[in-house]
Design a protein around this motif. Structure first.
Motif, PDB file in Angstrom:
ATOM      1  N   VAL A  84       6.390  38.442 -23.724  1.00  0.00           N
ATOM      2  CA  VAL A  84       6.574  39.899 -23.748  1.00  0.00           C
ATOM      3  C   VAL A  84       5.600  40.603 -24.685  1.00  0.00           C
ATOM      4  CG1 VAL A  84       9.004  39.707 -23.086  1.00  0.00           C
ATOM      5  CG2 VAL A  84       8.398  39.878 -25.516  1.00  0.00           C
ATOM      6  N   THR A  85       4.715  39.855 -25.348  1.00  0.00           N
ATOM      7  CA  THR A  85       3.756  40.455 -26.266  1.00  0.00           C
ATOM      8  C   THR A  85       2.652  41.162 -25.493  1.00  0.00           C
ATOM      9  OG1 THR A  85       4.226  38.860 -27.990  1.00  0.00           O
ATOM     10  CG2 THR A  85       2.103  39.967 -28.119  1.00  0.00           C
ATOM     11  N   TYR A  86       2.487  42.424 -25.799  1.00  0.00           N
ATOM     12  CA  TYR A  86       1.555  43.282 -25.070  1.00  0.00           C
ATOM     13  C   TYR A  86       0.129  42.754 -25.064  1.00  0.00           C
ATOM     14  CZ  TYR A  86      -0.941  47.448 -23.598  1.00  0.00           C
ATOM     15  OH  TYR A  86      -1.766  48.321 -22.937  1.00  0.00           O
ATOM     16  N   GLN A  87      -0.372  42.299 -26.189  1.00  0.00           N
ATOM     17  CA  GLN A  87      -1.777  41.897 -26.268  1.00  0.00           C
ATOM     18  C   GLN A  87      -2.045  40.466 -25.809  1.00  0.00           C
ATOM     19  OE1 GLN A  87      -3.091  42.845 -30.215  1.00  0.00           O
ATOM     20  NE2 GLN A  87      -3.294  45.006 -29.739  1.00  0.00           N
ATOM     21  N   ASN A  88      -1.023  39.728 -25.443  1.00  0.00           N
ATOM     22  CA  ASN A  88      -1.234  38.357 -24.967  1.00  0.00           C
ATOM     23  C   ASN A  88      -1.817  38.419 -23.559  1.00  0.00           C
ATOM     24  OD1 ASN A  88      -1.154  35.673 -24.220  1.00  0.00           O
ATOM     25  ND2 ASN A  88       0.971  35.366 -24.822  1.00  0.00           N
ATOM     26  N   PRO A  89      -3.000  37.842 -23.340  1.00  0.00           N
ATOM     27  CA  PRO A  89      -3.615  37.925 -22.013  1.00  0.00           C
ATOM     28  C   PRO A  89      -2.907  37.080 -20.947  1.00  0.00           C
ATOM     29  CG  PRO A  89      -4.950  36.563 -23.463  1.00  0.00           C
ATOM     30  CD  PRO A  89      -3.855  37.152 -24.299  1.00  0.00           C
ATOM     31  N   CYS A  90      -2.112  36.104 -21.365  1.00  0.00           N
ATOM     32  CA  CYS A  90      -1.433  35.233 -20.399  1.00  0.00           C
ATOM     33  C   CYS A  90      -0.266  35.966 -19.749  1.00  0.00           C
ATOM     34  CB  CYS A  90      -0.929  33.969 -21.095  1.00  0.00           C
ATOM     35  SG  CYS A  90      -0.025  32.871 -19.986  1.00  0.00           S
TER      36      CYS A  90
END
Length: 191
Positions: A84-90
């Motif tokens: 759910v982390t916004y900046q995680n590209p995965c």
């Protein structure tokens, strides 16, 4: 034997959270524990969240609810926080949920060991490790039997989480295994 007798037997043999008052609510407690840990990572580190598909959330709730081992619960929490982390590209966390759901503690620990010893700096910088050394490590650290180690290695190979060289004497973590471990190891955005 009655259904109640079988139920009592399962309560006796199931490894579960000691906070569960009965066998009925152990899944809810496990899910609650994991979601709380994930939220704590996100809130304490002021990490922005994104929306994820409902089927991913459902998979997290249902599959993580079966996990009673604290070390694995922490991995579930980190995986959820990273999903759910916004900046995680995965965005392929549904695949990673399925891997964690099916993985034993020993399989994840072996992958973690391979990441530490066969991954240098970049995904292309993976070195081969002697299979005998990995087996010896698993015997000592994971307290596995020889047959357990064979099953673990074969299972990780079938899931394409590790690679075995042509001589079958050396192994290394595969790109999918590496990505899986990274997503379960540290919440994205925390150094």
């Amino acid at each position: 034997m009655s259904i109640a007798d079988n139920y009592k037997f399962l309560e006796h043999v199931a490894e579960r959270n000691s906070n569960a008052k009965s066998f009925d609510n152990w899944q809810q407690i496990n899910s609650h524990t994991i979601i709380t840990m994930a939220r704590k990572f996100l809130v304490e580190n002021n990490i922005s969240v994104r929306k994820v598909p409902l089927k991913t959330i459902h998979a997290f709730i249902t599959d993580s609810a079966l996990e009673s081992l604290k070390k694995q619960q922490q991995r579930w929490a980190i995986l959820l926080a990273n999903a759910v982390t916004y900046q995680n590209p995965c965005k392929q966390h549904l695949t990673l949920v399925k891997i964690l759901r099916d993985a034993s503690l020993e399989e994840v620990e072996l992958l973690h060991h391979l990441k530490k010893h066969s991954f240098i700096e970049y995904e292309t910088s993976r070195v081969w490790i002697k299979l005998k050394a990995v087996e010896q490590w698993a015997l000592e650290v994971l307290n596995c039997s020889g047959i357990d180690i064979e099953i673990i290695i074969e299972n990780l190979y079938m899931k394409r989480l590790i690679e075995v060289d042509e001589s079958e004497e050396e192994i290394r973590i595969a790109p999918l295994g590496m990505h899986f471990i990274v997503e379960c190891e540290t919440p994205f955005g925390i150094k």
